[in-house]
Design a protein around this motif. Structure first.
Motif, PDB file in Angstrom:
ATOM      1  N   PRO A 563     -26.319   2.247  25.528  1.00 47.39           N
ATOM      2  CA  PRO A 563     -25.919   1.960  26.910  1.00 47.39           C
ATOM      3  C   PRO A 563     -24.511   2.469  27.188  1.00 47.39           C
ATOM      4  CG  PRO A 563     -25.826  -0.024  25.574  1.00 47.39           C
ATOM      5  CD  PRO A 563     -26.455   1.033  24.713  1.00 47.39           C
ATOM      6  N   LEU A 564     -24.143   2.511  28.460  1.00 45.86           N
ATOM      7  CA  LEU A 564     -22.804   2.997  28.800  1.00 45.86           C
ATOM      8  C   LEU A 564     -21.715   2.045  28.315  1.00 45.86           C
ATOM      9  CD1 LEU A 564     -23.078   4.506  32.392  1.00 45.86           C
ATOM     10  CD2 LEU A 564     -22.665   5.690  30.236  1.00 45.86           C
ATOM     11  N   MET A 565     -21.964   0.729  28.473  1.00 48.91           N
ATOM     12  CA  MET A 565     -20.989  -0.268  28.021  1.00 48.91           C
ATOM     13  C   MET A 565     -21.717  -1.485  27.474  1.00 48.91           C
ATOM     14  SD  MET A 565     -17.983  -0.389  30.933  1.00 48.91           S
ATOM     15  CE  MET A 565     -17.281   1.092  31.630  1.00 48.91           C
ATOM     16  N   CYS A 566     -21.110  -2.109  26.466  1.00 44.12           N
ATOM     17  CA  CYS A 566     -21.602  -3.375  25.913  1.00 44.12           C
ATOM     18  C   CYS A 566     -20.400  -4.293  25.710  1.00 44.12           C
ATOM     19  CB  CYS A 566     -22.305  -3.174  24.574  1.00 44.12           C
ATOM     20  SG  CYS A 566     -23.866  -2.320  24.684  1.00 44.12           S
ATOM     21  N   ALA A 567     -20.591  -5.585  25.947  1.00 44.17           N
ATOM     22  CA  ALA A 567     -19.495  -6.538  25.763  1.00 44.17           C
ATOM     23  C   ALA A 567     -20.032  -7.816  25.142  1.00 44.17           C
ATOM     24  CB  ALA A 567     -18.809  -6.845  27.090  1.00 44.17           C
ATOM     25  N   PRO A 568     -19.285  -8.403  24.188  1.00 46.58           N
ATOM     26  CA  PRO A 568     -19.739  -9.646  23.545  1.00 46.58           C
ATOM     27  C   PRO A 568     -19.431 -10.868  24.412  1.00 46.58           C
ATOM     28  CG  PRO A 568     -17.655  -8.960  22.604  1.00 46.58           C
ATOM     29  CD  PRO A 568     -18.030  -7.899  23.608  1.00 46.58           C
ATOM     30  N   ILE A 569     -20.258 -11.894  24.280  1.00 47.33           N
ATOM     31  CA  ILE A 569     -20.028 -13.189  24.925  1.00 47.33           C
ATOM     32  C   ILE A 569     -19.775 -14.200  23.817  1.00 47.33           C
ATOM     33  CG2 ILE A 569     -21.034 -15.023  26.333  1.00 47.33           C
ATOM     34  CD1 ILE A 569     -22.657 -12.929  27.775  1.00 47.33           C
ATOM     35  N   PHE A 570     -18.598 -14.839  23.861  1.00 47.19           N
ATOM     36  CA  PHE A 570     -18.179 -15.742  22.789  1.00 47.19           C
ATOM     37  C   PHE A 570     -18.425 -17.199  23.164  1.00 47.19           C
ATOM     38  CE2 PHE A 570     -15.676 -11.963  21.907  1.00 47.19           C
ATOM     39  CZ  PHE A 570     -15.717 -11.894  20.518  1.00 47.19           C
TER      40      PHE A 570
END
Length: 723
Positions: A563-570
């Motif tokens: 994907p273009l961007m991925c971000a973690p959720i803490f």
């Protein structure tokens, strides 16, 4: 960017805080104010009155994502460390380990530890280099040496980047002359008050004096450098005590100097080699001893009035022991006064009321008022008064020893005194214990409430900034309202709308991460998403990088399989889910939108943290006792979120129930639960019958799912229509 400074209200800590603030950092301070002073910090910041070994420090880390931690908090008195080594180790060792552990847990990038030249002991290899062996001669020096070892091991074991500075003799404004204050601050204080300067030894002993702002500059530079390890922080210049006195004498006349015997343990020469830090950190001290003393003198001159006011306050505080003594002996005085009144009433008692023993009332009242100790004293005084009465009546003292009535009366006094005193003492102990518990709970509530308000303020301030930024990001304020739910399923479903709206992308997907971080399951997605329902982390380089680094992934190479961007959720410092976006316009593929994506995912993490905390708190109310079956109300809420996801994003789900004539699902819930994924549920429908809810599973998968259950002897049917 955020920096946490422990001991930030102290002498060195306040200067370090000033430096970070001037560089645009958000400054947070933990200090128990045992030696620090809030007045040392004049700019806007967040301060917490906590000891570094306190467990509540975790809430500070949880509420903020710190870029760097500067650990200056310590018990810094050598004499105190010798007299009370346990106190020294609690702050300097246990406190350090607590902050180190939290820095590692919450992924702090840099940890700066303040060590001391005391680790070298009496080493005569002048100037002292970092490679020389350490042999501290006090518990204080030992605790600093142990602290360096902890920092080194935390970097080896957990990857926390640490740097330790061994300070030489630091001096400058705000340094206290009380206790074991630096020799320069003590001299300055005595010069301004016209007192004699005391020098232990001949004054030719040398020290390596470094100005406090040079220390703050080195700490700031190290916070964003890639350096780690141990460094001396000094001027590499020897300066004798006599030279310091001469320099002070040029600014203010010195009244008198008295030379005394050298103290045990004092070393004749002390200077640290600073070549390593100058070479590797590109730092060097800016202030020589002359200019540093002038700046320190100017501060003492400016703050002399304040210091005199503080001295008056200390003098007033000396009256406190007298008040404590008065409070301690007041019950005895009142007891004696009550006894005198009892004796007077006893001897002037009217014959009509002679049957009433006033002494029993006296013992009872004193016991009720003051408890066991005073009631025993009242018993002793009453027995003495009783015997005195008998002697006045003409009885011989020897005859009283054989009179059972006398012993019976004395036994009554003892019984009343002990029973009343014990009962009151027990009641008072219970009340005190309840009050202590209440105070502890109130303190914890106030702290957590303050943390909550602080987080809310930060969130509101961020939302207002976005709202007033003058561009399309103002819509974040209204869009993120969708995240205000206490059900994680609702938050995940709402997140798809929020991210899609804010980022203006075509495709959004959210994957949950299993506890072993080996597989990821698709839990929510937009209509346009065509990715996998399940991802093996080992086979996906993008997701593996996000889980390992805990940062936003940007597909700068525009690889087609990512994907273009991925971000973690803490949540609780661990990655619970990952948001992936795709289909962004090329002109929006910039650092600007990367930061916007980071802000958005932080808001999602905050909403999920609130939802998960609610789920944990109400877990016993959500499930049928002793089973993995959700109660009707909890299951209905999850089902509603699945229906919304299907309506808005075409996210499929499947409902299964027991086949006709077969045993119900509730007859073997544990076996069935073991066959489900983390994103699937067993719950009670409106008819109180157990059903299975399979996330991201459509009718195309039904045959395969039913066959899998049938192979285990479980016969199920698809639920048709609305429940």
């Amino acid at each position: 960017m955020k920096v946490l400074i422990t001991g930030g209200y102290g002498f060195i800590g306040s200067h370090v805080a000033d430096r970070f603030h001037k560089e645009g950092y958000e400054v947070y301070i933990i200090d128990n104010l045992s030696t620090g002073n809030r007045g040392n910090i004049t700019f806007k910041h967040k301060g917490y009155e906590l000891a570094v070994e306190d467990a509540k420090c975790e809430e500070v880390f949880r509420a903020n994502q710190f870029e760097a931690v500067v650990h200056l908090a310590a018990q810094a008195s050598v004499n105190t460390s010798i007299m009370n080594p346990q106190l020294d180790s609690e702050s300097n060792v246990l406190g350090l380990v607590n902050i180190l552990n939290l820095a590692q847990k919450f992924k702090v990038k840099k940890f700066v530890f303040a060590s001391s030249a005391a680790v070298y002991g009496t080493n005569e290899h002048i100037p002292l280099k970092e490679e020389l062996p350490c042999d501290p001669i006090s518990p204080y020096g030992l605790s600093k040496w142990v602290g360096e070892s902890y920092c080194r091991k935390w970097q080896e074991l957990y990857g926390l980047e640490t740097i330790c500075f061994r300070f030489s003799n630091v001096y400058g404004p705000r340094q206290s002359s009380a206790g074991e204050g630096g020799v320069i601050s003590i001299f300055m204080d005595r010069v301004f008050s016209g007192q004699t300067l005391y020098v232990y030894g001949d004054g030719n002993q040398t020290r390596d004096f470094i100005y406090v702002e040079d220390v703050a500059d080195a700490i700031f530079r190290s916070s964003y450098s890639r350096l780690s390890g141990i460094y001396n922080l000094s001027t590499n210049t020897e300066c004798s005590v006599n030279e310091v006195i001469e320099a002070i004498g040029t600014m203010q006349s010195v009244r008198d100097i008295t030379y005394a015997d050298r103290r045990d343990g004092d070393i004749s020469r002390s200077v640290l080699n600073n070549e390593k830090v100058k070479r590797e950190l590109d730092w060097s001290p800016m202030y020589g001893i002359g200019e540093g003393l002038q700046r320190t003198y100017a501060w003492f001159e400016l703050n002399r009035a304040k210091m005199e006011s503080a001295t008056s306050a200390v003098s007033a505080a000396k009256l406190t022991p007298y008040r404590q003594m008065f409070k301690k002996y007041m019950p005895y005085a009142e007891n004696l006064l009550a006894f005198v009144l009892t004796a007077w009433l006893t001897f002037t008692q009217d014959t009509d009321y002679s049957a009433i023993d006033i002494k029993l009332f006296y013992i009872t009242i004193i016991g009720i008022m003051y408890g066991n100790r005073q009631s025993i004293l009242a018993v002793v005084l009453s027995i003495g008064l009783f015997i005195y009465q008998k002697l006045l009546d003409g009885r011989e003292l020897v005859s009283l020893l054989y009179d059972t009535n006398v012993f019976f009366q004395i036994a009554i006094y003892l019984f009343i005194g002990l029973v009343v005193g014990y009962a009151i003492e027990r009641k008072n102990s219970a009340i005190q214990a309840a009050e202590r518990n209440k105070d502890e709970l109130e303190e914890k509530y106030d702290f957590l409430n303050g943390m909550y308000k602080e987080v809310r303020e930060v969130k509101d301030e961020l939302q207002l900034r976005i709202l007033n930024s003058g561009d399309s990001f103002g819509k974040i304020y209204s869009v993120t309202k969708e995240l205000e739910s206490l059900e994680p399923e609702n938050v995940f479903s709402s997140t798809v709308n929020v991210v899609k709206s804010i980022m203006s992308v075509q495709s959004v997907a959210i994957y949950t991460v299993n506890p072993y971080r080996t597989y990821m399951r698709l839990i929510a997605h937009s209509n346009d998403y065509e990715g996998q329902a399940s991802i093996r982390v080992e086979d996906d380089a993008c997701m593996r990088w996000v889980l390992n680094e805990g940062k936003v992934f940007v597909n700068k190479d525009l690889a087609s399989n990512a994907p273009l961007m991925c971000a973690p959720i803490f949540y609780n410092g661990e990655i619970k889910a990952v948001i992936a976006i795709d289909g962004m316009a090329f002109n929006k593929f910039s650092l600007y939108y990367q930061n916007l994506f980071k802000v958005t995912t932080d808001l999602v993490s905050s909403a999920l943290a609130r939802a998960f905390a609610y789920i944990e708190a109400t877990e016993s109310q959500r499930y049928v006792k002793g089973t993995p079956i959700l109660r009707k109300e909890a299951f209905a809420s999850i089902l509603e979120s699945k229906k919304m996801a299907k309506t808005h994003h075409n996210t499929p789900f499947l409902m299964l129930c027991a086949a006709e004539g077969e045993a119900g699902i509730e007859s073997r819930p544990d076996q069935i639960a073991g066959m489900l994924r983390e994103t699937d549920y067993i719950g009670l429908n409106e008819q109180e019958k157990a059903v299975i809810l399979l996330s991201n599973t459509g009718y195309d998968d039904a045959a395969r799912v039913l066959e899998r259950f049938a192979s285990r002897g479980i016969s199920l049917n698809i639920v048709n229509g609305e429940l």
